[in-house]
Design an enzyme around this catalytic site. Structure first.
Site, mmCIF file in Angstrom:
data_model
loop_
_atom_site.group_PDB
_atom_site.id
_atom_site.type_symbol
_atom_site.label_atom_id
_atom_site.label_comp_id
_atom_site.label_asym_id
_atom_site.label_seq_id
_atom_site.Cartn_x
_atom_site.Cartn_y
_atom_site.Cartn_z
ATOM 1 N N GLY A 42 36.882 36.345 52.022
ATOM 2 C CA GLY A 42 36.880 34.769 51.795
ATOM 3 C C GLY A 42 38.522 34.316 52.196
ATOM 4 N N ALA A 44 41.035 34.052 50.457
ATOM 5 C CA ALA A 44 41.947 34.928 50.061
ATOM 6 C C ALA A 44 42.225 36.249 50.844
ATOM 7 C CB ALA A 44 41.785 35.110 48.651
ATOM 8 N N HIS A 266 30.319 21.418 37.909
ATOM 9 C CA HIS A 266 30.748 20.354 38.743
ATOM 10 C C HIS A 266 29.369 19.236 38.704
ATOM 11 C CE1 HIS A 266 31.215 18.135 42.592
ATOM 12 N NE2 HIS A 266 32.484 18.862 42.896
ATOM 13 N N ARG A 330 36.102 16.243 36.846
ATOM 14 C CA ARG A 330 34.769 16.895 36.543
ATOM 15 C C ARG A 330 34.158 17.162 35.101
ATOM 16 N NH1 ARG A 330 35.918 21.074 41.645
ATOM 17 N NH2 ARG A 330 36.066 19.529 43.048
ATOM 18 N N ARG A 435 39.970 22.993 37.147
ATOM 19 C CA ARG A 435 40.329 23.149 38.403
ATOM 20 C C ARG A 435 40.373 21.787 38.997
ATOM 21 N NH1 ARG A 435 38.496 23.722 43.743
ATOM 22 N NH2 ARG A 435 36.257 24.060 43.056
HETATM 23 C C1 LIG Z 1 29.726 24.703 47.105
HETATM 24 C C2 LIG Z 1 31.202 25.044 46.710
HETATM 25 C C3 LIG Z 1 31.980 23.900 47.218
HETATM 26 C C4 LIG Z 1 33.327 24.049 47.083
HETATM 27 N N1 LIG Z 1 34.331 23.078 47.473
HETATM 28 C C5 LIG Z 1 35.588 23.150 47.159
HETATM 29 C C6 LIG Z 1 36.614 22.096 47.806
HETATM 30 O O1 LIG Z 1 36.237 21.085 48.371
HETATM 31 N N2 LIG Z 1 37.895 22.452 47.726
HETATM 32 C C7 LIG Z 1 38.387 23.479 47.231
HETATM 33 O O2 LIG Z 1 39.360 23.639 46.857
HETATM 34 N N3 LIG Z 1 37.587 24.465 46.521
HETATM 35 C C8 LIG Z 1 36.170 24.303 46.795
HETATM 36 N N4 LIG Z 1 35.530 25.290 46.236
HETATM 37 C C9 LIG Z 1 35.888 26.391 45.524
HETATM 38 C C10 LIG Z 1 36.162 27.555 46.670
HETATM 39 O O3 LIG Z 1 35.450 27.435 47.709
HETATM 40 C C11 LIG Z 1 36.333 28.696 46.023
HETATM 41 O O4 LIG Z 1 37.002 28.953 45.055
HETATM 42 C C12 LIG Z 1 36.922 29.750 47.168
HETATM 43 O O5 LIG Z 1 36.723 29.524 48.437
HETATM 44 C C13 LIG Z 1 37.231 31.089 46.645
HETATM 45 O O6 LIG Z 1 37.746 31.976 47.881
HETATM 46 P P1 LIG Z 1 37.585 33.437 47.698
HETATM 47 O O7 LIG Z 1 38.313 33.974 49.054
HETATM 48 O O8 LIG Z 1 38.562 33.885 46.400
HETATM 49 O O9 LIG Z 1 36.436 34.040 47.571
HETATM 50 P P2 LIG Z 1 35.112 34.048 48.286
HETATM 51 O O10 LIG Z 1 35.295 33.238 49.562
HETATM 52 O O11 LIG Z 1 33.929 33.725 47.460
HETATM 53 O O12 LIG Z 1 34.993 35.500 49.157
HETATM 54 C C14 LIG Z 1 34.565 36.621 48.324
HETATM 55 C C15 LIG Z 1 34.578 37.849 49.225
HETATM 56 O O13 LIG Z 1 34.299 38.996 48.521
HETATM 57 C C16 LIG Z 1 33.372 39.785 48.941
HETATM 58 N N5 LIG Z 1 32.783 40.470 47.779
HETATM 59 C C17 LIG Z 1 32.356 39.891 46.763
HETATM 60 N N6 LIG Z 1 32.107 40.937 45.798
HETATM 61 C C18 LIG Z 1 32.102 42.123 46.652
HETATM 62 C C19 LIG Z 1 31.760 43.366 46.260
HETATM 63 N N7 LIG Z 1 31.478 43.676 45.051
HETATM 64 N N8 LIG Z 1 32.027 44.329 47.357
HETATM 65 C C20 LIG Z 1 32.578 43.711 48.592
HETATM 66 N N9 LIG Z 1 32.801 42.886 48.774
HETATM 67 C C21 LIG Z 1 32.680 41.841 47.846
HETATM 68 C C22 LIG Z 1 32.347 38.778 49.612
HETATM 69 O O14 LIG Z 1 31.569 39.636 50.637
HETATM 70 C C23 LIG Z 1 33.319 37.813 50.285
HETATM 71 O O15 LIG Z 1 33.932 38.228 51.403
HETATM 72 C C24 LIG Z 1 34.111 25.056 46.489
HETATM 73 C C25 LIG Z 1 33.075 26.132 45.936
HETATM 74 C C26 LIG Z 1 31.749 25.893 46.394
HETATM 75 C C27 LIG Z 1 30.818 27.087 45.599
#
Ligand SMILES: Cc1cc2nc3c(=O)[nH]c(=O)nc-3n(C[C@H](O)[C@H](O)[C@H](O)COP(=O)(O)OP(=O)(O)OC[C@H]3O[C@@H](n4cnc5c(N)ncnc54)[C@H](O)[C@@H]3O)c2cc1C
Ligand code: HEM
Ligand code: HEM
Ligand code: SF4
Ligand code: F3S
Ligand code: FES
Lengths: 637, 268, 237
Positions: A42, A44, A266, A330, A435
């Site tokens: 994702g 991060a 939300h 929220r 948040r």
């Molecule tokens: C519908 C929605 C709208 C949002 N809108 C906003 C917004 O407008 N502004 C904002 O700031 N935030 C928003 N958020 C929050 C934000 O999108 C997320 O908090 C953020 O993108 C999380 O990013 P991440 O990289 O931590 O995780 P993610 O993007 O969830 O990535 C997780 C990664 O880990 C991998 N993974 C997970 N488990 C495993 C496993 N067991 N083994 C191998 N790989 C695994 C997945 O394949 C994926 O690649 C929103 C969230 C949602 C759900």
């Protein structure tokens, strides 16, 4: 256990610079000798993997989807904050910092938040250079909007697809490193265990989701960026595959889990229409800028909305919070919606919904303006519900959306297991108990692009790491454990599907550890969850085999972990005898129904330590101090 | 409502596969297509059979994970919609539906309706990016971008890599997907330095992956859930031919393109 | 590295052809030549309305310039050859790109013309062979009158040959059928070639498309009018 946040002991503005200076560097020629595992692609994970690869490390990156570009960050709609002050409306790093700390209801670590606000500037630069097509003004410069009740316009956005565009930027950078041979990407691989050797994180065990093979990967350190655990509620705005497995296994290997009960609900999601419902869809919060939220004044009023006269409508947010009206944060909006529905005044099938009405806005601004601002969202709503929101008010209801809790990390983003770093939504993050809109994207990218690349180098340069490979007995035993777990699931051969259990668990957690909680309810849930879990292990049916593509098996493993996590959430919620941010304990509220914090007793991060299946987890506290923003009761009156 | 489904079942990549008939009973019009399949799957599990495998994740039309053919149309009958966002109200009681996986040499079937789309990732890896070292970017407002260009770039950038265009195209071409990325980056000032190299590298990779060619038939545009326009294909052709013309790029693929070669600059 | 230096032109040109866009460039380039011929040929043929002298003289004129004639023939033949070869390679790629077909496939809005290029082309080619045997070499008979020596060089009987041939309804029908296919081929081809070389514009492309459609239908009308005119004027055999 002493939780050392390792925050530099200098004034907050200088802290990150100081830390960067203190850190040891890895000789460029040596970087390629280090292997780094990044789980998650994702915002991060992809940004971290791409940057580390670019620096010269050998990176292996994992995700469970078929392509790193599909991580759930892709779904974020609204935008990303940055204290650029391009609008000249009085924004600054300090103001973003201040708003975030206050928004988090004083349960976040000040120094982390300040750094986040500082790095927000670099993030926007980086993303624009990568070609993220942010909205522009006619002069060609970047446009901003205000979001989630902020008083300044600091949110950058790319239509309703900000998360998608930011992720594609990071994904493309990642693919560039894949082509360069710096990153090896393992898609459709799910991490099922963490391998700890001599107290340090040294690798992971995965299941290849296509062949079902259990595989081990060794490295010098492991970064988890696996997103949030909102799917514990079954119905949430998260993708169906989002899971807690990676962080849960790390927890069981010794990483502390912080603030598990801090989850965000939300307010503007499309309500549930039936039993079969698999997923809730978020409607951008920006809708609240022009839409008015109301329910009928009378209970059980089933007239269609256009037949309910003005004086029989209750615009409850405007009534209770005249200053902020429909733009309250929220948690406040969500809770109030729940309250009116609990009173029996909810609308739509099942009675769990409130109207979000654009009638007045259309009258005031004209249909065209509304179409321009929200056209996409209206289309999406119509596609899902079959109702035309230009004519009939939308129905919305709160849904689980984000999890502030996660693995505990210090200022360097390292967990309590040396060599295990955690980034993005997976860590307990900089958002405290709640948040602000548009700040999770910011945090994910700050972690991946600008923090981990430094702190990871420091860890590698300051520790002498023995070479290990996957023949080490620790890998063998972790693999055996994973295989045994899978076999156990397959061997139950019960009668109920995984989904049916997940749905039941989700409802339980939603009812008792969702938008509002009571000690009594939590105790009930703590009794029910183990019962249900036991039933799960007796009656679940997982068809198919392990050595093949098996989606039921994937789900079964994830749900098994959710069962355990749900219990920890309730435990955490029960112990925190206060209300703060997204954690609302009905016993602790002001006379007019606001969250009542207890700073004397609960101004800390609650970090839980796993102590085996038969023992209760141990609570560790990281006290929080506020030197720059004075804790005050949140008020949105 | 009740429906009759003919679903492609294939145990794994080696199995030849076949169509199997199922009945979907008591389907509510509010369900999404995938929820309808969930219901069918629950029944299969209850009967001790293997559920139908299909890819999905976000279920809100943005991740691009879902997708299969419904009665010979990628993502089904609704325009601008992924299957996860397709609702059963668009079908009638008694409808007979043929459900098949994407068919393309470059998308081998993994199981049932699940295919391997990693070819798309390799096309992006070949050049679908702007090379920018983390931390080296100038201030975000240093490069103004005309609003119109930013909008057009965003139109193209909306592609979710679902693969429907390939699946629908009679030639099995990935031109819409590849063109979308080339157009997105090529429309922005940041994308100019690598524009030639990107076009050649991505087109060559697309060809190597075994996708067909484009003869401007336009079925791809019609099924694209993000409504990407054929314009992007013309842009890709133009950029590719321009690159070949200027001669800094080798336009064919006799030798593998080294991945990290210095970018040839270009005007425009 | 190789990209820094300019590639040798020949190698580069060949590389270009390896990828489908190069083949399409050839298709479009040869397409232009073929279209120009079709237009020129139509103008020549429309002289049938000006009577036998005019048309036969025109034929005689063309044949009195062997240099010009053979250059045109060679260019045309080369264009047809390259066009056909490229389309063959593309057809082969298409076959390879989808080894397993669909049980059910709907061709949503794609025009019939665009989907049938691969067989409208060859039928036209077959027709041209027949047509040359009919009107240039006379091998199919149908009352063909070979050129004779006249006072001012050879005399040609193009007018008579056309009239004699088209009085057979079957021959006329074959021509009309082939021309219909040609129309379809051009209906798609004449805008497709712009898209192939990357000429596209959100505003002008739709216009271009309509223009291509009008143009291809105009060509069809011109050609088809001839057998129809012959049958009406001279009666059928
Ligand atoms: C519908 C929605 C709208 C949002 N809108 C906003 C917004 O407008 N502004 C904002 O700031 N935030 C928003 N958020 C929050 C934000 O999108 C997320 O908090 C953020 O993108 C999380 O990013 P991440 O990289 O931590 O995780 P993610 O993007 O969830 O990535 C997780 C990664 O880990 C991998 N993974 C997970 N488990 C495993 C496993 N067991 N083994 C191998 N790989 C695994 C997945 O394949 C994926 O690649 C929103 C969230 C949602 C759900
Ligand atoms: C065996 C004979 C032929 C075959 C197989 C054939 C095949 C094709 C095909 C497949 C295309 C599509 C190219 C595309 O859209 O990308 C095409 C385009 C075209 N054809 Fe033909 N064709 C043949 C003969 C002819 C003839 C005789 C003419 C002219 C009178 C002609 C004129 C054109 C034109 C103008 C185009 C458009 C060029 C382009 O799209 O790039 N073709 N042909
Ligand atoms: C009503 C329709 C047509 C008529 C009356 C017609 C008439 C003729 C005549 C009289 C000739 C012989 C010229 C000569 O040798 O002096 C000729 C040659 C030819 N025609 Fe046509 N034609 C028609 C349609 C077409 C079409 C549709 C095509 C192509 C698709 C075509 C392609 C050719 C070619 C390639 C030759 C050979 C030219 C040469 O000798 O080099 N014709 N035609
Ligand atoms: S261009 Fe459209 S159909 Fe093709 S992959 Fe992208 S979104 Fe899917
Ligand atoms: S359908 Fe195929 S032929 Fe081209 S225009 Fe679309 S890729
Ligand atoms: S499941 Fe994500 S687009 Fe359909």
């Amino acid at each position: 256990m002493e939780l050392n946040s390792k925050v530099p002991d200098v004034p907050i503005e200088q802290a990150w610079d100081r830390r960067k200076f203190e850190m040891k560097l890895v000789n460029p020629a040596n970087k390629r000798k280090y292997n780094i595992i990044v789980v998650g692609s994702g915002l991060a994970g992809a940004s971290a993997a791409a940057t580390l690869g670019e620096l010269g490390y050998n990176v292996q990156c994992f995700c469970y989807q078929d392509s790193p570009r599909r991580a759930h960050s892709i779904a974020a709609q609204g935008g990303i904050n940055a204290a650029k002050n391009y609008q000249n409306d009085g924004d600054s790093v300090f103001r973003l910092f201040y708003d975030t700390v206050k928004g988090g209801d004083f349960r976040a670590r000040e120094y982390n938040v300040y750094r986040l606000a500082q790095l927000s500037l670099n993030i926007i630069d980086q993303c624009v250079a990568q070609g993220v097509p942010f909205a522009r003004e006619y002069g060609g410069l970047l446009e901003n909007r205000s979001f989630g009740g902020a008083q300044v316009s600091r949110t950058f956005y790319a239509r309703g697809q900000t998360g998608q565009q930011l992720l594609l930027g990071a994904y493309q950078a990642l693919q560039r490193q894949v082509a360069a041979g710096q990153v090896k990407m393992y898609a459709r691989h799910e991490m099922l265990d963490l391998v700890v050797i001599d107290g340090r994180a040294r690798g992971i065990v995965t299941r290849d989701l296509i062949t079902g093979r259990i595989e081990s990967y060794a490295a010098d350190l492991v970064i988890l960026a696996t997103g949030g655990y909102g799917n514990v509620y079954y119905l949430s705005t998260n993708a169906k595959g989002c899971n807690a497995t990676a962080i849960w296994r790390a927890y069981k290997r010794g990483a502390l889990f912080a603030n598990p009960c801090f989850t965000q609900i939300h307010p503007t999601c499309i309500p549930v229409t039936g039993e079969y419902q698999s997923k809730l869809t978020l409607m951008s919060e920006s809708l609240r800028n022009d839409g008015r939220i109301w329910v009928p004044k009378r209970k059980g009023d089933t007239r269609p909305p256009d037949e309910i006269p003005e004086d029989e409508r209750d615009y409850f947010l405007e009534r209770k919070y005249p200053a902020f009206g429909n733009l309250v944060p929220r948690d406040v909006a969500s809770r109030n919606a729940k309250a009116v529905c609990d009173e029996g005044r909810g609308v739509g099938p099942g009675g769990y919904g409130v109207y979000l009405d654009f009638r007045d806005a259309i009258k005031r601004l004209g249909r065209e303006v509304i179409e321009e601002r929200y056209g996409n969202l209206f289309d999406m709503y119509e596609r899902i519900t079959g109702e035309d929101p230009y004519r009939v008010p939308m129905r919305i209801y709160p849904a689980s959306h984000y999890t502030m809790g996660g693995l505990w990390v210090d200022y360097n983003l390292m967990s309590t297991i040396p060599g295990l770093f955690v980034a993005g939504e997976a860590n307990f993050s900089d958002h405290g108990a709640n948040r602000l809109g548009a700040s999770a994207l910011m945090q994910g990218l700050a972690d991946g692009y600008f923090i981990l690349p430094y702190t990871v180098g420091d860890y590698l340069a300051s520790n002498k790491l023995e070479k290990v490979d996957t023949t080490h007995p620790a890998f063998r035993s972790a693999e055996a454990e994973v295989a045994c777990n899978i076999k156990r699931l397959l061997d139950v051969r019960g009668s109920r599907s995984v989904d049916s259990f997940h749905r039941e668990l989700g409802k339980l957690v939603w009812d008792y550890c969702g938008m509002s909680r009571t000690a009594e309810g939590l105790k009930y849930a703590l009794k029910k969850i183990p019962e249900l879990r036991e039933q799960y292990w007796r009656e679940v049916r997982v068809p198919g085999e392990s050595e093949e593509f098996n989606q039921s098996l994937e789900k079964a493993g994830r749900v098994a972990d959710f069962f355990e996590l749900a219990e920890l959430m309730c435990l955490d919620a029960l112990h925190r005898n206060e209300s703060c941010g997204g954690h609302f304990r009905e016993e602790y509220q002001t006379p007019d129904g606001e969250a009542l914090r207890n700073d004397d007793e609960y101004c800390y991060v609650a970090a839980w330590e796993y102590r085996g299946e038969d023992n209760a987890p141990a609570l560790h506290k990281e006290p929080l101090t506020f030197k720059y923003v004075q804790p005050a009761q949140r008020s949105y009156k | 409502m009740n429906l009759i489904l003919h679903v492609w079942r294939q145990k794994n990549a080696k199995d030849p596969g076949r169509m199997v008939r199922y009945e979907a009973r008591n389907i509510s019009a509010h369900m999404s297509f995938l929820e309808m399949l969930d219901v069918v799957n629950e029944e299969l599990i209850a009967r001790g059979e293997e559920p139908i495998a299909f890819d999905h994740d976000c279920r809100e039309g943005i991740c691009g994970m879902c997708g299969f053919m419904i009665n010979g149309v990628a993502h089904g009958p609704e325009r601008g919609t992924t299957v996860c966002q397709l609702h059963m109200r668009h079908f009638k009681d008694g409808d007979e539906l043929y459900i098949e996986p994407w068919r393309s040499r470059a998308f081998p079937v993994i199981k049932d309706l699940v295919v391997d789309r990693s070819a798309f990732d390799r096309i992006i890896a070949a050049g679908g990016y702007i090379s920018v070292r983390t931390g080296s970017a100038p201030d975000a407002n240093a490069i103004p971008v005309p609003k119109e260009n930013a909008e057009l770039a965003m139109d193209a950038a909306a592609c979710i890599a679902c693969g429907a265009c390939v699946a629908q195209c009679p030639n099995g071409s990935a031109a819409l997907f590849t063109g979308a990325k080339i157009a997105h980056l090529g429309l922005l000032p940041q994308g100019q330095p690598e524009r030639d190299r990107r076009a050649v590298a991505m087109v060559v990779q697309m060809t190597k992956e075994g996708f067909g060619h484009c003869t401007n038939i336009g079925e791809c545009e019609a099924v694209c859930p993000k409504e990407i326009k054929l314009d992007v294909i013309a842009r890709m052709h133009r950029d590719y031919l321009h690159a070949a013309w200027t001669g800094r790029q080798k336009p064919g693929f006799r030798e593998d393109q080294p991945a990290e070669e210095p970018m040839a600059g270009n005007r425009r | 590295m190789s990209t820094a230096a300019v590639e040798p032109r020949l190698k580069r040109t060949w590389g270009l052809y390896e990828v489908y866009i190069g083949k399409k460039l050839v298709m479009a380039g040869t397409g232009v030549v073929l279209v120009l011929y079709i237009i020129g040929h139509l103008l020549g043929n429309l002289q049938i309305y000006a009577g036998p002298e005019q048309m036969n003289q025109y034929a005689a004129f063309l044949h009195s310039q062997p240099g010009l004639l053979w250059t045109a023939r060679i260019v045309l033949l080369a264009a047809v050859g390259a066009h056909i070869w490229s389309s063959f390679l593309l057809w082969r790629d298409k076959r390879r790109a989808r080894p397993i077909g669909y049980v059910k496939k709907d061709d949503i809005p794609a025009s019939y013309a665009s989907r049938t290029m691969m067989w409208s082309g060859p039928i036209i080619a077959a027709f041209v062979v027949f047509h040359v045997l009919h009107l240039t070499t006379g091998d199919v008979g149908l009352g063909f009158q070979p050129p004779t020596a006249g006072p001012t060089g050879e005399a040609f009987y193009a007018y008579e040959n056309v009239v004699n041939g088209f009085r057979y309804p079957a021959v006329s029908a074959a021509y009309i059928f082939a021309i219909a296919l040609l129309t379809m081929h051009l209906y798609h081809g004449m805008w497709s070639m712009f898209q192939s070389v990357g000429i596209s514009h959100p505003r002008y492309t739709p216009l271009l498309k309509s223009l291509a459609h009008v143009f291809s239908i105009a060509i069809a009308a011109g050609y088809i009018s001839i057998p129809v005119y012959v049958m009406i004027r001279f009666g059928v055999k």
